[in-house]
Design an enzyme around this catalytic site. Structure first.
Site, PDB file in Angstrom:
ATOM      1  N   LYS A  83       0.856  -1.198   0.000  1.00 27.89           N
ATOM      2  CA  LYS A  83       0.000   0.000   0.000  1.00 27.89           C
ATOM      3  C   LYS A  83       0.888   1.243   0.000  1.00 27.89           C
ATOM      4  CE  LYS A  83      -4.254   1.332   2.372  1.00 27.89           C
ATOM      5  NZ  LYS A  83      -4.992   1.156   3.631  1.00 27.89           N
TER       6      LYS A  83
HETATM    7  C1  E4P Z   1      -8.264   2.217   3.630  1.00 30.46           C
HETATM    8  O1  E4P Z   1      -7.529   1.393   3.176  1.00 30.46           O
HETATM    9  C2  E4P Z   1      -8.093   2.885   4.924  1.00 30.46           C
HETATM   10  O2  E4P Z   1      -7.377   2.014   5.769  1.00 30.46           O
HETATM   11  C3  E4P Z   1      -9.397   3.191   5.624  1.00 30.46           C
HETATM   12  O3  E4P Z   1     -10.515   2.751   4.894  1.00 30.46           O
HETATM   13  C4  E4P Z   1      -9.494   4.569   6.152  1.00 30.46           C
HETATM   14  O4  E4P Z   1     -10.714   4.713   6.824  1.00 30.46           O
HETATM   15  P1  E4P Z   1     -10.993   5.879   7.875  1.00 30.46           P
HETATM   16  O5  E4P Z   1     -11.287   7.121   7.120  1.00 30.46           O
HETATM   17  O6  E4P Z   1     -12.188   5.384   8.640  1.00 30.46           O
HETATM   18  O7  E4P Z   1      -9.763   5.992   8.744  1.00 30.46           O
END
Ligand code: E4P
Length: 218
Positions: A83
């Protein structure tokens, strides 16, 4: 639509994997911090629980260090998906890793233009954050619609739309109606998908009537 779970809590992942609904896992530095564990240990444990892609995010912001971190993370298991943040260095790393056959998830996407360049960089997944857009008064689902439309104009682009920052079941069903490939759900939202008050009420009535028959099936 594929379902990923957005957590680094291995007890939750184990329990959700048993439902048969889980196609992968996403983590991020905040979720790793929340787990209180070392990233290499927690990603290894998750990869052993789930066959599908497990997103592990680099912490570096500069290309060379991103590549060094990606080399460590990808060694953990065959299903690690690297990622990367949607920055010039992140997309450069995405491009290099994609050419090397590594799965990548480009994160922190907030515009259709960003999604287009991530696809051109060869991302396996693009992660638009719908909840964080809603939080600032913008329409997260409008962004999903734009990205799905743009990608469909160019069938050669293989990038999958991974709807992230999901807050509720309506986000999930709206994303599915728009044709998004994947939704990554907080565990609580995934569990919410089962529930409807008429299901609970109907089951209670069936069980009461069944008890009155005095029968057993097995
Ligand atoms: C995506 O890969 C992120 O880890 C996640 O969905 C972020 O979500 P949040 O806005 O609830 O922190």
């Amino acid at each position: 639509m594929k379902f990923f779970v957005d957590t680094a809590d291995t007890a939750e992942i184990k329990s959700l994997a048993a439902t048969g609904l889980l196609d992968g896992v996403t983590t991020n530095p905040s979720l790793i911090a929340k787990s209180g564990r070392k990233i290499l240990d927690v990603i290894a444990e998750i990869c052993a629980l789930v066959e599908g892609p497990v997103s592990a995010e680099v912490a570096a912001t500069e290309y060379d260090q991103m590549m060094r971190e990606a080399a460590v993370l990808r060694k953990i298991a065959h299903n690690v998906c690297i990622k990367l943040p949607l920055t010039p260095d992140g997309l450069r790393a995405c491009n290099t890793l994609s050419k090397d056959g590594v799965q990548t998830n480009v994160t922190l996407c907030f515009s259709a233009a960003q999604a287009l360049i991530a696809a051109k960089a060869g991302a396996t997944f693009i992660s638009p954050f719908v909840g964080r857009l809603d939080d600032i008064g913008q329409d997260g689902m409008k962004l999903i619609s734009e990205i799905v439309d743009i990608y469909s104009n160019y069938p050669a682009l293989q990038t999958q739309v991974l709807v992230a920052s999901i807050r509720n079941p309506i986000h999930v069903t709206t994303a599915a109606k728009l044709g998004a490939d994947v939704a990554t759900l907080p565990p609580a939202v995934l569990r919410q998908l089962y529930h409807h008050p008429l299901t609970d009420k109907g089951l209670a009535a069936f069980l009461k009537d069944w008890e009155g028959t005095g029968q057993t099936i097995a």
